[in-house]
Design a protein around this motif. Sequence first.
Motif, PDB file in Angstrom:
ATOM      1  N   TRP A  61      47.016  34.975  46.639  1.00  0.00           N
ATOM      2  CA  TRP A  61      45.912  34.258  45.973  1.00  0.00           C
ATOM      3  C   TRP A  61      46.402  33.603  44.685  1.00  0.00           C
ATOM      4  O   TRP A  61      46.082  32.439  44.410  1.00  0.00           O
ATOM      5  CB  TRP A  61      44.790  35.253  45.678  1.00  0.00           C
ATOM      6  CG  TRP A  61      43.713  34.729  44.774  1.00  0.00           C
ATOM      7  CD1 TRP A  61      42.658  33.934  45.114  1.00  0.00           C
ATOM      8  CD2 TRP A  61      43.592  34.976  43.359  1.00  0.00           C
ATOM      9  NE1 TRP A  61      41.892  33.666  43.999  1.00  0.00           N
ATOM     10  CE2 TRP A  61      42.442  34.295  42.921  1.00  0.00           C
ATOM     11  CE3 TRP A  61      44.333  35.713  42.438  1.00  0.00           C
ATOM     12  CZ2 TRP A  61      42.022  34.330  41.591  1.00  0.00           C
ATOM     13  CZ3 TRP A  61      43.924  35.744  41.118  1.00  0.00           C
ATOM     14  CH2 TRP A  61      42.785  35.067  40.708  1.00  0.00           C
ATOM     15  N   LEU A  62      47.192  34.333  43.899  1.00  0.00           N
ATOM     16  CA  LEU A  62      47.718  33.795  42.651  1.00  0.00           C
ATOM     17  C   LEU A  62      48.589  32.573  42.919  1.00  0.00           C
ATOM     18  O   LEU A  62      48.522  31.572  42.190  1.00  0.00           O
ATOM     19  CB  LEU A  62      48.524  34.881  41.936  1.00  0.00           C
ATOM     20  CG  LEU A  62      48.681  34.781  40.419  1.00  0.00           C
ATOM     21  CD1 LEU A  62      47.339  34.876  39.726  1.00  0.00           C
ATOM     22  CD2 LEU A  62      49.611  35.880  39.917  1.00  0.00           C
TER      23      LEU A  62
ATOM     24  N   PHE B 224      43.625  34.459  34.353  1.00  0.00           N
ATOM     25  CA  PHE B 224      43.674  35.169  35.628  1.00  0.00           C
ATOM     26  C   PHE B 224      43.691  36.678  35.397  1.00  0.00           C
ATOM     27  O   PHE B 224      44.285  37.161  34.429  1.00  0.00           O
ATOM     28  CB  PHE B 224      44.905  34.736  36.422  1.00  0.00           C
ATOM     29  CG  PHE B 224      44.814  33.326  36.928  1.00  0.00           C
ATOM     30  CD1 PHE B 224      44.318  33.056  38.193  1.00  0.00           C
ATOM     31  CD2 PHE B 224      45.199  32.252  36.132  1.00  0.00           C
ATOM     32  CE1 PHE B 224      44.217  31.757  38.659  1.00  0.00           C
ATOM     33  CE2 PHE B 224      45.100  30.948  36.585  1.00  0.00           C
ATOM     34  CZ  PHE B 224      44.596  30.701  37.859  1.00  0.00           C
TER      35      PHE B 224
ATOM     36  N   ASP C 159      37.310  30.788  33.837  1.00  0.00           N
ATOM     37  CA  ASP C 159      37.505  29.564  33.052  1.00  0.00           C
ATOM     38  C   ASP C 159      36.632  29.589  31.812  1.00  0.00           C
ATOM     39  O   ASP C 159      35.434  29.907  31.884  1.00  0.00           O
ATOM     40  CB  ASP C 159      37.182  28.334  33.900  1.00  0.00           C
ATOM     41  CG  ASP C 159      38.187  28.135  35.030  1.00  0.00           C
ATOM     42  OD1 ASP C 159      39.331  28.581  34.889  1.00  0.00           O
ATOM     43  OD2 ASP C 159      37.807  27.539  36.062  1.00  0.00           O
TER      44      ASP C 159
ATOM     45  N   THR D 183      48.264  30.518  45.210  1.00  0.00           N
ATOM     46  CA  THR D 183      47.395  29.398  45.578  1.00  0.00           C
ATOM     47  C   THR D 183      46.666  28.836  44.370  1.00  0.00           C
ATOM     48  O   THR D 183      46.508  27.616  44.233  1.00  0.00           O
ATOM     49  CB  THR D 183      46.355  29.853  46.626  1.00  0.00           C
ATOM     50  OG1 THR D 183      47.035  30.299  47.795  1.00  0.00           O
ATOM     51  CG2 THR D 183      45.423  28.719  46.998  1.00  0.00           C
ATOM     52  N   GLU D 184      46.228  29.722  43.472  1.00  0.00           N
ATOM     53  CA  GLU D 184      45.346  29.328  42.375  1.00  0.00           C
ATOM     54  C   GLU D 184      46.069  28.766  41.154  1.00  0.00           C
ATOM     55  O   GLU D 184      45.605  27.785  40.555  1.00  0.00           O
ATOM     56  CB  GLU D 184      44.480  30.523  41.959  1.00  0.00           C
ATOM     57  CG  GLU D 184      43.421  30.916  42.979  1.00  0.00           C
ATOM     58  CD  GLU D 184      42.404  29.808  43.225  1.00  0.00           C
ATOM     59  OE1 GLU D 184      41.950  29.192  42.243  1.00  0.00           O
ATOM     60  OE2 GLU D 184      42.080  29.560  44.394  1.00  0.00           O
ATOM     61  N   ILE D 185      47.177  29.369  40.743  1.00  0.00           N
ATOM     62  CA  ILE D 185      47.835  28.896  39.520  1.00  0.00           C
ATOM     63  C   ILE D 185      48.267  27.439  39.624  1.00  0.00           C
ATOM     64  O   ILE D 185      48.099  26.675  38.660  1.00  0.00           O
ATOM     65  CB  ILE D 185      49.015  29.818  39.140  1.00  0.00           C
ATOM     66  CG1 ILE D 185      48.490  31.152  38.601  1.00  0.00           C
ATOM     67  CG2 ILE D 185      49.907  29.149  38.091  1.00  0.00           C
ATOM     68  CD1 ILE D 185      49.569  32.083  38.087  1.00  0.00           C
TER      69      ILE D 185
ATOM     70  N   GLN E 187      46.626  39.706  46.611  1.00  0.00           N
ATOM     71  CA  GLN E 187      46.433  39.176  45.265  1.00  0.00           C
ATOM     72  C   GLN E 187      47.545  38.202  44.885  1.00  0.00           C
ATOM     73  O   GLN E 187      47.289  37.158  44.264  1.00  0.00           O
ATOM     74  CB  GLN E 187      46.397  40.316  44.253  1.00  0.00           C
ATOM     75  CG  GLN E 187      45.201  41.235  44.390  1.00  0.00           C
ATOM     76  CD  GLN E 187      45.186  42.288  43.303  1.00  0.00           C
ATOM     77  OE1 GLN E 187      44.974  41.986  42.133  1.00  0.00           O
ATOM     78  NE2 GLN E 187      45.415  43.531  43.688  1.00  0.00           N
TER      79      GLN E 187
ATOM     80  N   LYS F 282      46.816  25.047  40.821  1.00  0.00           N
ATOM     81  CA  LYS F 282      45.662  24.167  40.643  1.00  0.00           C
ATOM     82  C   LYS F 282      45.414  23.840  39.173  1.00  0.00           C
ATOM     83  O   LYS F 282      44.652  22.922  38.865  1.00  0.00           O
ATOM     84  CB  LYS F 282      44.402  24.819  41.223  1.00  0.00           C
ATOM     85  CG  LYS F 282      44.440  25.034  42.735  1.00  0.00           C
ATOM     86  CD  LYS F 282      43.170  25.734  43.199  1.00  0.00           C
ATOM     87  CE  LYS F 282      43.194  26.005  44.701  1.00  0.00           C
ATOM     88  NZ  LYS F 282      41.970  26.736  45.138  1.00  0.00           N
TER      89      LYS F 282
ATOM     90  N   TYR G   2      40.394  37.893  39.900  1.00  0.00           N
ATOM     91  CA  TYR G   2      39.618  36.667  39.763  1.00  0.00           C
ATOM     92  C   TYR G   2      40.216  35.741  38.706  1.00  0.00           C
ATOM     93  O   TYR G   2      41.090  36.143  37.930  1.00  0.00           O
ATOM     94  CB  TYR G   2      38.165  36.984  39.408  1.00  0.00           C
ATOM     95  CG  TYR G   2      37.969  37.870  38.180  1.00  0.00           C
ATOM     96  CD1 TYR G   2      37.646  37.330  36.942  1.00  0.00           C
ATOM     97  CD2 TYR G   2      38.098  39.257  38.279  1.00  0.00           C
ATOM     98  CE1 TYR G   2      37.450  38.142  35.835  1.00  0.00           C
ATOM     99  CE2 TYR G   2      37.899  40.075  37.173  1.00  0.00           C
ATOM    100  CZ  TYR G   2      37.581  39.512  35.957  1.00  0.00           C
ATOM    101  OH  TYR G   2      37.399  40.323  34.856  1.00  0.00           O
ATOM    102  N   ARG G   3      39.725  34.531  38.713  1.00  0.00           N
ATOM    103  CA  ARG G   3      40.046  33.529  37.689  1.00  0.00           C
ATOM    104  C   ARG G   3      38.795  33.305  36.851  1.00  0.00           C
ATOM    105  O   ARG G   3      37.690  33.180  37.387  1.00  0.00           O
ATOM    106  CB  ARG G   3      40.487  32.229  38.357  1.00  0.00           C
ATOM    107  CG  ARG G   3      40.565  31.017  37.444  1.00  0.00           C
ATOM    108  CD  ARG G   3      40.977  29.788  38.246  1.00  0.00           C
ATOM    109  NE  ARG G   3      40.705  28.554  37.523  1.00  0.00           N
ATOM    110  CZ  ARG G   3      40.950  27.330  37.998  1.00  0.00           C
ATOM    111  NH1 ARG G   3      41.490  27.191  39.204  1.00  0.00           N
ATOM    112  NH2 ARG G   3      40.670  26.258  37.283  1.00  0.00           N
TER     113      ARG G   3
ATOM    114  N   SER H 196      42.058  28.470  31.634  1.00  0.00           N
ATOM    115  CA  SER H 196      41.973  29.359  32.790  1.00  0.00           C
ATOM    116  C   SER H 196      42.735  30.653  32.517  1.00  0.00           C
ATOM    117  O   SER H 196      43.894  30.627  32.092  1.00  0.00           O
ATOM    118  CB  SER H 196      42.545  28.688  34.042  1.00  0.00           C
ATOM    119  OG  SER H 196      41.752  27.578  34.413  1.00  0.00           O
TER     120      SER H 196
END
Length: 240
Positions: A127-128, A111, A104, A130-132, A124, A134, A101-102, A109
């Motif tokens: 997902w990372l 991770f 905040d 995609t998320e980092i 995972q 942002k 999960y992330r 942020s």
Amino acid sequence: MLKIGQISDIHIGEDESLVQDIDVRKNFLDALNSDSMQELDLLVLSGDLANEDAEPGAYKFIADQIKSVSCPVCIIPGNHDNIDVMAQYFDLPVKNGKCYYRFDLQGRSIFFLDSACGEVSRDQLDWLETEIPKVKNEVLLFMHHPPCFCDHKFMDLHYHLKNMLEVQEVLAKYKNLKHVFCGHYHCEFEESFGDITVHVAPATQMQIAPDRPYFKLKSDKPGWQVIKWGENSVETKVHY
């Protein structure tokens, strides 16, 4: 400046019995209640909360102790944990049987990845990736296994992260990820690959001698890590 306390490799058993002749419950409480761990903005428990078999009594004990912690607490499993048992005692985000999960905090942020099975799943890593992107500012990452070798002859030989190169390849893509925090090795290390520094926290259970290819107890004293994350700086200090 964010102050983050990291406790790893607690290895608590089902009851108050000693674990390998060590009072691991006292060791955990010594770390949790130490002067260095006061006024935290975040507490991270980075895996191996239970000793060997995901003992429910271990999770209940830890869950009871952290009720009095005044800051948020983030938890990830280690190779001795079972996410299904952990989820009965902690509020954990679980996707496809993994806890990642992330989080905040104050505009920052952080991770968290799940390496409990000895590797980081492709889901995972996707997902990372995609998320980092942002996040424009610097991010931190916590995982149980170090994503690199640490010159610990016993742990590197027997218990290293299985898909280390795959994980390194993903982590190295992001210029805003410079610091990774881990446990698992029962010894403090600061290693690096590329532009990333890997900070390995000692265990509260015990420390394992890094200079032997077989298990040798170095110390039964608990260790933990305190991280201070400023606008343009990350400082770490290990305490025993």
